[in-house]
Design an enzyme around this catalytic site. Structure first.
Site, PDB file in Angstrom:
ATOM      1  N   ARG A 154       4.827 -45.377 -26.664  1.00  0.00           N
ATOM      2  CA  ARG A 154       5.367 -45.441 -27.198  1.00  0.00           C
ATOM      3  C   ARG A 154       4.912 -44.617 -28.683  1.00  0.00           C
ATOM      4  NH1 ARG A 154       6.974 -51.309 -28.258  1.00  0.00           N
ATOM      5  NH2 ARG A 154       5.059 -51.165 -26.877  1.00  0.00           N
ATOM      6  N   ARG A 168       7.495 -66.328 -27.425  1.00  0.00           N
ATOM      7  CA  ARG A 168       7.757 -66.173 -25.909  1.00  0.00           C
ATOM      8  C   ARG A 168       6.935 -67.215 -25.464  1.00  0.00           C
ATOM      9  NH1 ARG A 168       6.312 -60.899 -27.941  1.00  0.00           N
ATOM     10  NH2 ARG A 168       5.179 -59.758 -26.883  1.00  0.00           N
ATOM     11  N   ARG A 209      -0.018 -44.185 -32.997  1.00  0.00           N
ATOM     12  CA  ARG A 209       0.329 -45.020 -31.541  1.00  0.00           C
ATOM     13  C   ARG A 209      -0.390 -46.826 -31.324  1.00  0.00           C
ATOM     14  NH1 ARG A 209       2.405 -41.484 -27.674  1.00  0.00           N
ATOM     15  NH2 ARG A 209       2.681 -39.679 -28.231  1.00  0.00           N
ATOM     16  N   LYS A 266      13.160 -53.843 -27.349  1.00  0.00           N
ATOM     17  CA  LYS A 266      13.415 -55.499 -28.364  1.00  0.00           C
ATOM     18  C   LYS A 266      13.152 -54.673 -30.212  1.00  0.00           C
ATOM     19  CE  LYS A 266      10.247 -57.809 -27.058  1.00  0.00           C
ATOM     20  NZ  LYS A 266       9.252 -57.025 -25.794  1.00  0.00           N
ATOM     21  N   ARG A 312       0.366 -57.460 -20.576  1.00  0.00           N
ATOM     22  CA  ARG A 312       0.910 -58.273 -20.916  1.00  0.00           C
ATOM     23  C   ARG A 312       2.310 -58.342 -19.918  1.00  0.00           C
ATOM     24  NH1 ARG A 312       0.752 -52.765 -24.594  1.00  0.00           N
ATOM     25  NH2 ARG A 312       2.547 -53.661 -25.696  1.00  0.00           N
TER      26      ARG A 312
END
Ligand code: ADP
Ligand code: ADP
Ligand code: ZN
Length: 222
Positions: free
Chosen positions: A131, A92, A164, A17, A176
């Protein structure tokens, strides 16, 4: 492009996203609005909302609709959003989706497309664990899938500091993903019912996915 294009990017953590929102921002001059980024900024600033949000974020659960909606409304009130927005990580929950419909209606805006980035859960742990982002400009990178052209130097701004997220670990990502399936995935049906849903296969090459998204944005804005 109309002035009021509103795009929603739906997808679990790691779906891409943020990566795609930044590319759409550059291509179409839209404004990326990430509730995750806004919440992390509130936590870092030590605001009341940030203090209330922190525990849920650390554990991989969702922050309350009340807090998220307050932050979202404040951001939507800023003038740059009139160019059109890409909602990244919002809504969400069903409550957030209903509140967004009301907010947009009150401003004479509507949802151009709710784009579901369709991915395999199994691959998301690796995406999230690898990530990292540029500390200066926020450009996103990945240990294996998207490295800077020059090691340790941001492609976008030349900075050499990276960071991070505290919640990007294998333990939290399970919670999550569960929150996504329980509370967010039902919105796919909700937007399908409104005729706004578009599905994109988000398992492949970042550039190919960007082209698919650009085609959707062009069709919506036409
Ligand atoms: P989200 O905002 O949905 O949580 P990100 O855009 O931050 O996801 O992407 C998660 C990680 O996966 C980042 O490190 C990013 O560089 C990487 N990534 C994004 N899209 C892809 C893709 N299509 N293939 C492989 N890695 C990707
Ligand atoms: P990701 O990029 O991995 O999907 P985000 O940066 O969007 O994650 O969100 C990080 C965390 O912030 C979430 O796990 C959740 O705790 C909180 N959060 C972000 N957006 C929302 C939202 N719309 N509603 C509730 N909680 C949210
Ligand atoms: Zn940078």
């Amino acid at each position: 492009m109309t002035k009021t294009t509103v795009l929603i990017l739906l997808g679990p953590p790691g779906a891409g996203k943020g990566t795609q929102a930044r590319m759409l921002e550059e291509t179409f001059g839209l404004v990326q609005l990430s509730t995750g980024d806004l919440l992390r900024a509130a936590v870092a600033a030590g605001t009341e909302a940030g203090k209330a949000a922190k525990a849920a974020m650390d554990s991989g659960g969702l922050v309350s609709d009340e807090i998220v909606l307050a932050i979202l409304r404040d951001r939507m009130a800023e003038p740059d959003t009139s160019r059109g927005v890409i909602l990244d990580g919002f809504p969400r929950t069903a409550g957030q989706a209903a509140a967004l419909d009301e907010l947009l209606a009150s401003q004479g805006m509507r949802i151009g497309a709710a784009i579901s980035l369709e991915v395999d859960d199994a691959a998301m742990v690796e995406r999230v664990s690898g990530r990292y982002t540029c500390a200066a400009c926020g450009e996103g990178y990945h240990d294996s899938f998207k490295q800077p052209a020059v090691d340790g130097v941001c492609d976008k701004c030349g900075a050499t500091g990276f960071k991070r997220r505290a919640d990007d670990n294998a333990e939290t990502v399970g919670a999550r993903l569960a929150a996504y399936h329980e509370q967010t995935a039902p919105l796919i049906t909700y937007y399908d019912g409104q005729g706004a849903l578009r599905r994109v296969d988000a398992m492949g090459d970042i550039g190919r996915i960007a082209k698919d998204l650009a085609a959707i944005v062009e069709s919506v804005a036409a």
